[in-house]
Every structure is written in C-alpha cells, then in structure tokens.
Design a protein around this motif. Structure first.
Motif, PDB file in Angstrom:
ATOM      1  N   THR A  86      30.642   3.739  78.071  1.00  0.00           N
ATOM      2  CA  THR A  86      30.526   3.731  79.532  1.00  0.00           C
ATOM      3  C   THR A  86      31.857   4.063  80.212  1.00  0.00           C
ATOM      4  OG1 THR A  86      30.876   1.327  79.466  1.00  0.00           O
ATOM      5  CG2 THR A  86      28.607   2.118  79.545  1.00  0.00           C
ATOM      6  N   LEU A  87      32.968   3.579  79.653  1.00  0.00           N
ATOM      7  CA  LEU A  87      34.274   3.906  80.246  1.00  0.00           C
ATOM      8  C   LEU A  87      34.539   5.406  80.186  1.00  0.00           C
ATOM      9  CD1 LEU A  87      36.850   1.127  79.225  1.00  0.00           C
ATOM     10  CD2 LEU A  87      36.011   1.703  81.502  1.00  0.00           C
ATOM     11  N   GLU A  88      34.148   6.031  79.103  1.00  0.00           N
ATOM     12  CA  GLU A  88      34.337   7.482  78.983  1.00  0.00           C
ATOM     13  C   GLU A  88      33.522   8.222  80.033  1.00  0.00           C
ATOM     14  OE1 GLU A  88      33.364  11.039  75.758  1.00  0.00           O
ATOM     15  OE2 GLU A  88      33.681   8.978  75.045  1.00  0.00           O
ATOM     16  N   ASP A  92      35.122  10.429  83.107  1.00  0.00           N
ATOM     17  CA  ASP A  92      34.760  11.837  83.281  1.00  0.00           C
ATOM     18  C   ASP A  92      34.456  12.153  84.747  1.00  0.00           C
ATOM     19  OD1 ASP A  92      35.067  12.384  80.621  1.00  0.00           O
ATOM     20  OD2 ASP A  92      32.950  12.183  80.106  1.00  0.00           O
ATOM     21  N   LYS A  93      33.866  11.192  85.457  1.00  0.00           N
ATOM     22  CA  LYS A  93      33.484  11.399  86.861  1.00  0.00           C
ATOM     23  C   LYS A  93      34.577  10.956  87.842  1.00  0.00           C
ATOM     24  CE  LYS A  93      29.253  12.650  85.768  1.00  0.00           C
ATOM     25  NZ  LYS A  93      28.715  13.996  86.028  1.00  0.00           N
ATOM     26  N   SER A 177      39.890  20.540  88.852  1.00  0.00           N
ATOM     27  CA  SER A 177      39.814  20.129  90.250  1.00  0.00           C
ATOM     28  C   SER A 177      39.456  21.325  91.113  1.00  0.00           C
ATOM     29  CB  SER A 177      41.153  19.521  90.697  1.00  0.00           C
ATOM     30  OG  SER A 177      41.155  19.265  92.083  1.00  0.00           O
ATOM     31  N   GLY A 178      38.912  21.006  92.289  1.00  0.00           N
ATOM     32  CA  GLY A 178      38.628  22.050  93.260  1.00  0.00           C
ATOM     33  C   GLY A 178      39.738  22.224  94.274  1.00  0.00           C
ATOM     34  N   LEU A 179      40.847  21.507  94.091  1.00  0.00           N
ATOM     35  CA  LEU A 179      41.944  21.568  95.045  1.00  0.00           C
ATOM     36  C   LEU A 179      42.775  22.840  94.918  1.00  0.00           C
ATOM     37  CD1 LEU A 179      43.266  17.885  94.797  1.00  0.00           C
ATOM     38  CD2 LEU A 179      41.862  18.865  96.617  1.00  0.00           C
ATOM     39  N   PHE A 180      42.583  23.595  93.830  1.00  0.00           N
ATOM     40  CA  PHE A 180      43.461  24.725  93.554  1.00  0.00           C
ATOM     41  C   PHE A 180      42.789  26.066  93.811  1.00  0.00           C
ATOM     42  CE2 PHE A 180      44.420  21.243  90.518  1.00  0.00           C
ATOM     43  CZ  PHE A 180      45.618  20.829  91.088  1.00  0.00           C
ATOM     44  N   ASN A 181      41.636  26.059  94.486  1.00  0.00           N
ATOM     45  CA  ASN A 181      40.998  27.318  94.849  1.00  0.00           C
ATOM     46  C   ASN A 181      40.248  27.121  96.175  1.00  0.00           C
ATOM     47  OD1 ASN A 181      37.884  26.911  94.193  1.00  0.00           O
ATOM     48  ND2 ASN A 181      39.053  25.966  92.524  1.00  0.00           N
ATOM     49  N   TRP A 182      40.020  28.220  96.870  1.00  0.00           N
ATOM     50  CA  TRP A 182      39.449  28.150  98.214  1.00  0.00           C
ATOM     51  C   TRP A 182      38.018  27.643  98.182  1.00  0.00           C
ATOM     52  CZ3 TRP A 182      39.928  27.187 102.897  1.00  0.00           C
ATOM     53  CH2 TRP A 182      39.035  27.622 103.872  1.00  0.00           C
ATOM     54  N   PRO A 271      29.731  14.965  92.498  1.00  0.00           N
ATOM     55  CA  PRO A 271      29.601  14.381  91.150  1.00  0.00           C
ATOM     56  C   PRO A 271      30.719  13.400  90.804  1.00  0.00           C
ATOM     57  CG  PRO A 271      30.504  16.594  90.990  1.00  0.00           C
ATOM     58  CD  PRO A 271      30.199  16.371  92.452  1.00  0.00           C
ATOM     59  N   GLY A 272      30.795  12.297  91.550  1.00  0.00           N
ATOM     60  CA  GLY A 272      31.797  11.270  91.291  1.00  0.00           C
ATOM     61  C   GLY A 272      31.146  10.000  90.766  1.00  0.00           C
TER      62      GLY A 272
END
Length: 324
Positions: A86-88, A92-93, A177-182, A271-272
């Motif tokens: 469960t921790l894994e 992941d999320k 991550s989605g922080l590095f693309n538009w 998906p968090g």
C-alpha cells in the motif's frame, strides 16, 4: 531543541497509534472486500476459504496486533486491487498531489499577502471592500462547486483549458511531472485554482486582521513619530511581524490541503492520493484505506513539527521546549 524533538516524537507515537486504531476500527463497516475481489460467481465455501486466508475472520484485536507488528517493520499490507504494498501505491500517486498542493500554495502566497496588506492599509477603499466581500463569498462556496464552475466556464464554454487529467508528463530530473511542459501546466491551472480557493479568502482576511493589529501597535506609532517613510513603516516594521502568525497558520493549512485534495482530484480526475482514496473506498480496499488515513495523519504531525521549528528560528523568543 532536543527536548522539544523528543517530546514531539512521543506525541507522534501516541497520535499515530490513535489514528491507526480508528482507521482499523472502521474497516468492517466499509463493506466486504471479497465482493470486489471475486464477484458474484464464487461459491460461499470459496468465499469463506478466502476470508480465512486473508485473515478477515480473525478477531479484531488479533487483526490489529498483526497489523501493528507488520507496520513497525514498514509493512502496511498489500492492496487488494493493485496487488502491491500500500505504501508503494501511495508513493506512486503522491507526486501528483504534491504538485497540486505546491501550486495552490504558490497562488495563496502570491495573492493573499499583497491583497491582505492593501486591505489593511486602505480599509475604506472601494477595492478593499470588494476584496473583503469576495472573500466572504469564497469562504462560503464549497471547493467542489468552485471546481465545477471553473470547469464549466474555462473548459466547456470557452475551451481554453483541459477539464481533467494530468496532461503530458516529462522527467528531466528523474521525477515525472507536468511542471516542465506547457501541456502539463495547462492541466494544472484549474485544479490548483480550485484547491487554493479553500484557503485564499481565509488568508486574505488573516493578513488584513494581523496587519491592522500591527499598525495600531505602539512601536508603529513610535515609528510614525520618528518621521519614518510610510513604506518602511508598512513593509519593514508592520509586515515583518504580521508574517509571524502566518507561518503557524500557513503550515497547518498546507498540511490540511493534502487531505482537501480529495474533492478537487475527484472533480478533475487528477491522479493523486485523494482520487486514490475515493477509488479505494469504492473498491473496499481496506489495507489501502488504512494506510492512506495513517499517511495523512503523519503529514499533519510532521507539518506541525516543522512549523514550530521554523517559527522558533524566525522568532528566537519562542521557548520550543516549553511549547513542546
């Protein structure tokens, strides 16, 4: 400092024990996990055999003692659905949730401090009255309604921003991550605004009230009497002391937002770990539910401890040992 950390360690142990007991106690009221695991076609004899193999038929204290013993070794059980620890599954999320919380925190800090200070400096201005009125509305509206409204206006009607998902992910530093693309940033805008709407009105009002209190203090009156420049009085003297209480409140609220992401992630299908928890409840994935509750509780305790440490560094007059 050492005494404070030792006391906090004891508090962490007690708090986590209580949280684990509560989380484990509600498992039997969530439904039968075998319903999701095997469906309706399996015979009752096979069901009972699986319940015995999974330990579901054991007495409560036997199951809880087994869970605590395994948890002390870092084993919180296997997810029924994902067939992984469960921790894994949570880790992941977790990056998606942290990405969302950090973006919302940035919005809160960038907007709450200047708007709150302005409302304190010019309380009778029309703009200040408008901000305070909107803050009351913002506090009153639930986050899921804000999320639905944002989705309707900017995704459905205007078509400017995506309505769901995390977008394109890249990993230039080994972290997806989605922080590095538009495209990833476009997907992040609406969820982060919706999540920040919980705390932003509260922080604006908090900054305003603290700033007004500092502006009426004796040391500020003395600064005015000395003929200091108004910007120095406002932003060097008053604002510095205004930010001290915000450290405590802000740190606690950031920990709270980790739990508040459940509604935001559900609306935007982000998906968090918040969406993961809702899915776990629907699937009666009790090991994953218990681990999630304990993880969020640990985040609260850890955040409070870090806030107290930072506050002690910023304000050396605070006696951490006594406070602990």
């Amino acid at each position: 400092m050492l005494i404070f950390l030792l006391k906090r360690l004891m508090q962490v142990i007690v708090v986590m024990f209580v949280i684990s007991l509560v989380a484990f106690s509600i498992q039997d009221n969530l439904g039968d996990p075998l319903r999701e695991l095997v469906g309706q076609s399996v015979s009752e004899e096979s069901r009972q055999l699986m319940r015995t193999e999974l330990g579901l038929n054991d007495p409560f204290f036997t199951k809880y003692a087994r869970f605590v013993g395994n948890a002390l070794h870092g084993d919180f059980g296997l997810s029924y659905f994902y067939k992984k620890p469960t921790l894994e599954v949570i880790f992941d999320k977790l990056p998606a949730t942290l990405e969302l919380v950090l973006s919302a925190t940035l919005i809160i800090v960038v907007f709450s401090i200047p708007l709150g200070v302005y409302c304190a400096i010019k309380p009778r201005a029309l703009f200040s009255r408008a901000i305070m009125g909107l803050s009351i509305i913002g506090i009153s509206i639930p986050v899921f309604l804000t999320a639905i409204l944002l989705m309707y206006v900017f995704s459905i009607e205007l078509g400017w921003l995506p309505a769901y998902g995390r977008g394109t992910l890249t990993s230039p530093f080994g972290w997806q991550s989605g922080l590095f693309n538009w495209q990833g940033l476009r997907n992040l805008i609406l969820p982060s605004i919706a999540l920040s709407s919980i705390m932003l009105p509260l922080f604006i009002r908090l900054v305003r009230s603290e700033m007004l209190e500092q502006l009426s203090a004796e040391y500020v009156k003395f600064a005015w009497a000395k003929g200091l420049d108004k910007y120095r009085v406002w932003f060097i003297h008053a604002l510095k002391n205004t930010l001290l209480p915000l450290i405590t409140v802000g740190g606690v609220q950031i920990g709270t937002m980790v739990a508040y992401t459940i509604l935001t992630e559900t609306v935007f299908q982000w998906p968090g770990i918040g969406l993961l928890f809702i899915d776990a409840v629907n699937r009666v994935d009790t090991p994953l539910i218990t681990t999630y509750v304990m993880f969020v509780g640990f985040v609260f305790v850890l955040t409070n401890t870090l806030v107290d440490l930072i506050y002690g560094l910023v304000n050396p007059t605070v006696n951490l040992a006594a406070k602990g």
